[in-house]
Every structure is written in C-alpha cells, then in structure tokens.
Write a protein that holds these residues in place. Sequence first.
Motif, short mmCIF file in Angstrom:
data_model
loop_
_atom_site.label_atom_id
_atom_site.label_comp_id
_atom_site.label_asym_id
_atom_site.label_seq_id
_atom_site.Cartn_x
_atom_site.Cartn_y
_atom_site.Cartn_z
N PHE A 1 -13.08 -11.04 -2.67
CA PHE A 1 -11.98 -11.83 -2.13
C PHE A 1 -12.36 -13.30 -2.09
O PHE A 1 -13.53 -13.65 -2.13
N VAL A 2 -11.34 -14.13 -1.96
CA VAL A 2 -11.55 -15.55 -1.70
C VAL A 2 -10.79 -15.88 -0.42
O VAL A 2 -9.73 -15.31 -0.15
N ALA A 3 -11.37 -16.76 0.39
CA ALA A 3 -10.69 -17.18 1.62
C ALA A 3 -10.99 -18.64 1.89
O ALA A 3 -12.04 -19.16 1.51
N SER B 1 -7.68 -18.13 5.65
CA SER B 1 -6.49 -17.64 4.95
C SER B 1 -6.88 -17.02 3.61
O SER B 1 -7.69 -17.57 2.87
N ALA B 2 -6.24 -15.90 3.31
CA ALA B 2 -6.48 -15.23 2.02
C ALA B 2 -5.50 -15.72 0.97
O ALA B 2 -5.58 -15.31 -0.19
N THR B 3 -4.55 -16.56 1.37
CA THR B 3 -3.56 -17.03 0.39
C THR B 3 -3.22 -18.50 0.60
O THR B 3 -3.36 -19.06 1.69
N GLU C 1 0.25 -20.58 -0.64
CA GLU C 1 1.57 -20.38 -1.26
C GLU C 1 1.74 -18.94 -1.75
O GLU C 1 2.26 -18.68 -2.84
N GLY C 2 1.23 -18.00 -0.96
CA GLY C 2 1.48 -16.58 -1.24
C GLY C 2 0.57 -15.94 -2.27
O GLY C 2 0.71 -14.76 -2.59
N ARG C 3 -0.39 -16.71 -2.81
CA ARG C 3 -1.30 -16.14 -3.81
C ARG C 3 -2.71 -16.63 -3.52
O ARG C 3 -2.92 -17.60 -2.81
N GLY D 1 0.70 -4.27 -3.82
CA GLY D 1 1.15 -5.58 -3.31
C GLY D 1 0.53 -6.71 -4.10
O GLY D 1 1.18 -7.73 -4.38
N THR D 2 -0.72 -6.54 -4.47
CA THR D 2 -1.42 -7.57 -5.24
C THR D 2 -0.87 -7.64 -6.66
O THR D 2 -0.65 -8.72 -7.20
N VAL D 3 -0.60 -6.49 -7.25
CA VAL D 3 -0.01 -6.48 -8.60
C VAL D 3 1.35 -7.20 -8.55
O VAL D 3 1.66 -8.02 -9.41
N ARG D 4 2.15 -6.91 -7.52
CA ARG D 4 3.48 -7.53 -7.43
C ARG D 4 3.36 -9.03 -7.18
O ARG D 4 4.14 -9.82 -7.74
N ALA D 5 2.36 -9.46 -6.38
CA ALA D 5 2.25 -10.90 -6.04
C ALA D 5 1.54 -11.70 -7.12
O ALA D 5 1.87 -12.86 -7.37
N GLU D 6 0.54 -11.08 -7.75
CA GLU D 6 -0.35 -11.88 -8.60
C GLU D 6 -0.18 -11.60 -10.10
O GLU D 6 -0.78 -12.30 -10.91
N GLY D 7 0.54 -10.57 -10.46
CA GLY D 7 0.74 -10.29 -11.89
C GLY D 7 -0.26 -9.28 -12.41
O GLY D 7 0.08 -8.16 -12.66
N VAL E 1 -3.13 1.14 -6.65
CA VAL E 1 -2.84 2.11 -5.58
C VAL E 1 -1.43 1.85 -5.07
O VAL E 1 -1.09 0.71 -4.72
N SER E 2 -0.62 2.89 -5.03
CA SER E 2 0.75 2.70 -4.54
C SER E 2 1.28 3.99 -3.93
O SER E 2 1.04 5.08 -4.44
N SER E 3 2.00 3.81 -2.85
CA SER E 3 2.63 4.94 -2.18
C SER E 3 4.08 5.07 -2.67
O SER E 3 4.52 6.14 -3.08
N ARG E 4 4.81 3.97 -2.66
CA ARG E 4 6.23 3.99 -3.04
C ARG E 4 6.44 4.01 -4.55
O ARG E 4 7.53 4.30 -5.03
N LEU E 5 5.44 3.60 -5.29
CA LEU E 5 5.52 3.52 -6.77
C LEU E 5 6.62 2.56 -7.22
O LEU E 5 7.26 2.79 -8.25
N GLY F 1 -8.46 -6.44 -4.08
CA GLY F 1 -7.42 -6.63 -3.10
C GLY F 1 -6.37 -5.55 -3.17
O GLY F 1 -6.51 -4.60 -3.94
N GLY F 2 -5.38 -5.74 -2.37
CA GLY F 2 -5.33 -6.87 -1.46
C GLY F 2 -5.73 -6.46 -0.06
O GLY F 2 -6.40 -5.45 0.15
N PRO F 3 -5.31 -7.25 0.90
CA PRO F 3 -5.73 -7.05 2.29
C PRO F 3 -5.40 -5.66 2.87
O PRO F 3 -6.19 -5.12 3.63
N HIS F 4 -4.25 -5.08 2.51
CA HIS F 4 -3.95 -3.76 3.09
C HIS F 4 -4.80 -2.66 2.46
O HIS F 4 -5.21 -1.72 3.14
N LEU F 5 -5.08 -2.78 1.17
CA LEU F 5 -5.98 -1.80 0.56
C LEU F 5 -7.37 -1.94 1.17
O LEU F 5 -8.04 -0.94 1.46
N PHE F 6 -7.82 -3.17 1.37
CA PHE F 6 -9.10 -3.41 2.05
C PHE F 6 -9.07 -2.72 3.41
O PHE F 6 -10.01 -2.00 3.78
#
Length: 239
Positions: free
Chosen positions: A30-32, A37-39, A41-43, A71-77, A105-109, A176-181
């Motif tokens: 991770f970077v902080a 803050s881990a982000t 502007e959201g990334r 969440g990371t795939v959706r936010a970061e590409g 990793v995804s629950s809702r897919l 990442g991201g934070p919730h998977l951590f």
Amino acid sequence: MNATPPIDRETLLASYAWPDRERARVRMNFVASIDGSATLEGRSGGLGDENDRRAMQAMRTLADVVLVGAGTVRAEGYGGLAVSEADAAWRVSRGRPEQPRVAVVSSRLDLDARHPFFEAAVRRPLVVTHAAAPEARRRALAAVADVLVCGEEAVDPAAMLRALARESLGEVLCEGGPHLFGSLLDADLVDEVCLSLSPTLVGGDGGRIARGARESVHRMRLVHALPAGDLVLLRYARA
Ligand SMILES: NC(=O)c1ccc[n+]([C@@H]2O[C@H](COP(=O)([O-])OP(=O)(O)OC[C@H]3O[C@@H](n4cnc5c(N)ncnc54)[C@H](OP(=O)(O)O)[C@@H]3O)[C@@H](O)[C@H]2O)c1
C-alpha cells in the motif's frame, strides 16, 4: 514531489525477496500519506512516485499472483498488469511463469467481463467469490476468468488462500484495497505489509489502508526502511 535517483532493480528484488518458498503467504502493498490517507482524489496513484512504482514492480516480479478487491478494480482500472521483459526473463530463469496472474475478490460480482482487468490480462485472470454470489454474473465471468468459489455466504479468506495454493499461487501480493486488507487482517492472514510512506499531507476524508477489521493487535517487525528521496519504502513482517 522531488525528482530522486531511482533505486536500482537488483536492490529492490533483493530487498523484497521472500526468505523461502515453503508455504502460502500474503504480502500487502500500500501507499499512504504522512497524515494516513490511502487515497488522493479517490485513487492511490497520486500518492506514489517513481521509486514507489519500481518497488511495486519488484514485488509483482516476486509474486505468483496479484490479488485485489473488486473496489480497487472499479476505482483504479487494473488492466493489463505485466512485469517488464527483463523481469519476465528473471522470473523464467527462476523456474516461474513469465508473468504473475491477477485475481479479483468479489461478493456481488458487479464486474464487467469486458473490463480491462479481463480483456487486457496477459494470463487468464481469476475471480474469487462464494457460493451465494449471483449465478448469472458468475457464468458471465467464467467465460473470461477462472472462478474460485471459496465460502458459502461470503468469501472465506483462508479457503481463498488454499484455493490459490492449489493453483500453484502460494505467494500472494495483495495490492488492496482497504476492505480486502481488513478481511485478511480479521482472519489473521497478513504475513507482510509493505508501505510506501508518501511525503505528503493531503487532509480530506480519505480512508486508512485497512478498513472494516475489528480492533486487535498484530505485532509486526521491521524488515527494512529504504529511504527513496523523501518517500520511505517500509517492509514489515509478522513478528
Ligand atoms: N493506498 C493504496 O495503496 C490503495 C490500494 C488499493 C486501493 N486503494 C483505494 O481504495 C479504494 C477502494 O477501497 P475498497 O475498500 O472499496 O477496496 P477493495 O477492498 O479493493 O474492494 C472492496 C470490495 O472487494 C470485494 N471484497 C473485498 N473483500 C472481500 C471479501 N472478504 N469477501 C468478498 N468480497 C470482498 C467486495 O466486492 P463486491 O462489492 O464486488 O462484492 C468489496 O465491496 C479506492 O479509492 C482505491 O483507490 C488504495
């Protein structure tokens, strides 16, 4: 951020080498910012620099699989992740496939099979989910990825690591991201944390690098602290 001389690749590969290859293990990277803050502007990208990216490349070169939360795939590409030709050759000379695999990793897919994570992947990606995940989405993703079902109602992190190990993916770099951590921390499955401390104060309401885990102490020991200009590359291992 100041331009600083790059840390050379050999130093990074030696600094992040795993001590042995006997068991499955999990390294978080991770970077902080200095103010936690881990982000920005959201990334995360705006917090790192060239040396942070070089360290990330070295860790990818040493990994069997790069694991991320949806969440990371959706936010970061996260499309087309690949190590350089030189790093691929380095891996092959050590008996590994040219490239690490990628897993989400995804629950809702809620992931599009045409997302660059799948379309631009250099090896067949993996999707880690559970038995109660939406069936139609699971089928759609199975066309573009290997789907690992790990758990009944939620992804069981220990079952996930066992399933990855069965695919010869025992050395896991989690970016990442934070919730998977948070879920790996809750399951006490975090062996290492590599943190790039970005020489920035960013304010705002950006979250921490780990979220959602219950409060509990996991003692870590410092393996290295590599100054890279004003940024510090920290490697901590389970004490
Ligand atoms: N500073 C850094 O180094 C860094 C690194 C990575 C990400 N980030 C930032 O973090 C933010 C994203 O945060 P996030 O916490 O949402 O990311 P995340 O942990 O990557 O994604 C959370 C999602 O991952 C899935 N997931 C995670 N753990 C799971 C589990 N145990 N079981 C089932 N599914 C699980 C779920 O996906 P579904 O919703 O699909 O079910 C969940 O909604 C972005 O702003 C990103 O830029 C920062």
